[in-house]
Design an enzyme around this catalytic site. Structure first.
Site, short mmCIF file in Angstrom:
data_model
loop_
_atom_site.label_atom_id
_atom_site.label_comp_id
_atom_site.label_asym_id
_atom_site.label_seq_id
_atom_site.Cartn_x
_atom_site.Cartn_y
_atom_site.Cartn_z
N SER A 1 -65.22 -38.69 -10.81
CA SER A 1 -66.49 -39.16 -10.25
C SER A 1 -66.62 -40.67 -10.33
O SER A 1 -65.97 -41.32 -11.15
CB SER A 1 -67.66 -38.55 -11.03
OG SER A 1 -67.57 -37.15 -11.06
N1 SAH Z 1 -64.83 -34.87 -15.51
C1 SAH Z 1 -63.65 -34.97 -14.71
C2 SAH Z 1 -63.93 -34.70 -13.26
C3 SAH Z 1 -63.02 -33.67 -12.75
S1 SAH Z 1 -63.38 -33.01 -11.15
C4 SAH Z 1 -62.94 -36.30 -14.92
O1 SAH Z 1 -63.45 -37.15 -15.66
O2 SAH Z 1 -61.86 -36.47 -14.39
C5 SAH Z 1 -63.96 -31.40 -11.58
C6 SAH Z 1 -62.99 -30.49 -12.25
O3 SAH Z 1 -63.64 -29.23 -12.45
C7 SAH Z 1 -61.73 -30.19 -11.47
O4 SAH Z 1 -60.62 -30.57 -12.23
C8 SAH Z 1 -61.76 -28.67 -11.29
O5 SAH Z 1 -60.50 -28.05 -11.35
C9 SAH Z 1 -62.65 -28.25 -12.44
N2 SAH Z 1 -63.27 -26.93 -12.32
C10 SAH Z 1 -63.81 -26.33 -11.24
N3 SAH Z 1 -64.27 -25.10 -11.56
C11 SAH Z 1 -64.01 -24.91 -12.90
C12 SAH Z 1 -64.22 -23.86 -13.82
N4 SAH Z 1 -64.78 -22.70 -13.46
N5 SAH Z 1 -63.81 -24.03 -15.10
C13 SAH Z 1 -63.22 -25.16 -15.50
N6 SAH Z 1 -62.98 -26.20 -14.67
C14 SAH Z 1 -63.36 -26.08 -13.38
#
Ligand code: SAH
Length: 271
Positions: free
Chosen positions: A117
């Site tokens: 993000s």
């Molecule tokens: N906080 C992260 C942002 C990652 S984007 C950072 O700092 O990089 C969001 C992430 O959520 C993705 O990697 C995606 O695979 C994950 N995601 C989506 N659904 C999920 C679920 N049910 N459980 C765990 N992770 C999930």
């Protein structure tokens, strides 16, 4: 002796996108390049590489300070959040070809179709998570570890961070990214975050980095009384996503809606 590469030499690969650019960027970023890509530095003497790396680290500290000033101007007021954003080296969480963009107000690809993000959104959501807290938050659950950046920021504002990721490739990348940072209060978990993580409950805070329709019941169940959940939810303001804050009070759950956001989808199961 080979002339020391100047700062623009590191920025140049951004214009020439593609693997060659990425390799050149890695070659000049010394000890902080991705493992396995440092072979491109053959030919540069060790002192040259160390000096270049030191210059870059100083430079990243300066752009990180600019980022924090921008966050302040945009309305982020929580000093603990601003300090954490100023401490965590965001560039280390993205591909070396993207290092120069790491502190801009933009989301960036982190692999497997996922994104990190914008700094403003990370800061805003953590500020909402902490609202009213004095000192550090207690245990926090993050759904969607991604590259591990937000987990690292959270580690400076909470006592313990449990972070769940459903994509094994990203879970492992986050582990690698965080390995050298020595953040013993971050616990990375591979699994489906839709069910939360009951072993760490109850949480003072739950923060989701992926957006779905409804907030899973497991999350609110795992929230402590006085705890807050911050998540992107769809369909509440027109068709788009917005940040929702849900607080567990002694009387029950209280929900407030905030600004529009755009997050990757929350998915069930692991892959
Ligand atoms: N906080 C992260 C942002 C990652 S984007 C950072 O700092 O990089 C969001 C992430 O959520 C993705 O990697 C995606 O695979 C994950 N995601 C989506 N659904 C999920 C679920 N049910 N459980 C765990 N992770 C999930």
């Amino acid at each position: 002796m080979k002339p020391r590469p100047s700062f623009p030499a590191r920025l140049a690969p951004l214009e020439s996108t593609g693997p060659a650019g990425a390799r050149r960027a890695a070659a000049t970023s010394g000890a902080h390049a991705h493992p396995g890509r440092t072979s491109g530095a053959v030919g540069a003497s060790l002192p040259t590489r160390m000096a270049t790396s030191a210059v870059q680290e100083r430079d990243y500290a300066a752009v990180r300070r600019d980022m924090v000033q921008r966050l302040t101007r945009s309305g982020i007021a929580d000093a603990t959040v601003l300090s954490a954003m100023g401490s965590i080296e965001r560039h280390r969480f993205v591909d070396s070809a993207l290092h120069a963009q790491a502190y801009q107000e933009t989301s960036l690809p982190i692999g497997l179709g996922q994104t990190i993000s914008k700094p403003g959104v990370v800061a805003r959501m953590i500020e909402l998570l902490r609202q009213g807290a004095s000192g550090r938050l207690g245990r926090v659950l993050e759904i969607g570890t991604g590259c591990g950046y937000q987990a690292a920021v959270l580690s400076l504002v909470a006592t313990e961070v449990y972070s769940v990721e459903r994509l094994r490739g990203l879970h492992e990348r986050a582990r690698e990214n965080l390995r050298t940072m020595r953040l013993p209060n971050v616990h990375l978990l591979f699994g489906d975050g839709m069910v939360g993580y009951a072993k760490g409950a109850p949480y003072a805070g739950i923060i989701a980095a992926a957006g779905g329709g409804d907030v899973p019941v497991a999350w609110t169940e795992q929230l402590a009384v006085g705890g807050r959940l911050v998540a992107p939810v769809a369909g509440l303001r027109g068709a788009g996503q917005a940040i929702v804050v849900i607080e567990r009070t002694r009387q029950g759950l209280e929900q407030t809606l905030h600004e529009a956001v755009h997050f990757v989808p929350l998915k069930s199961g692991v892959a």
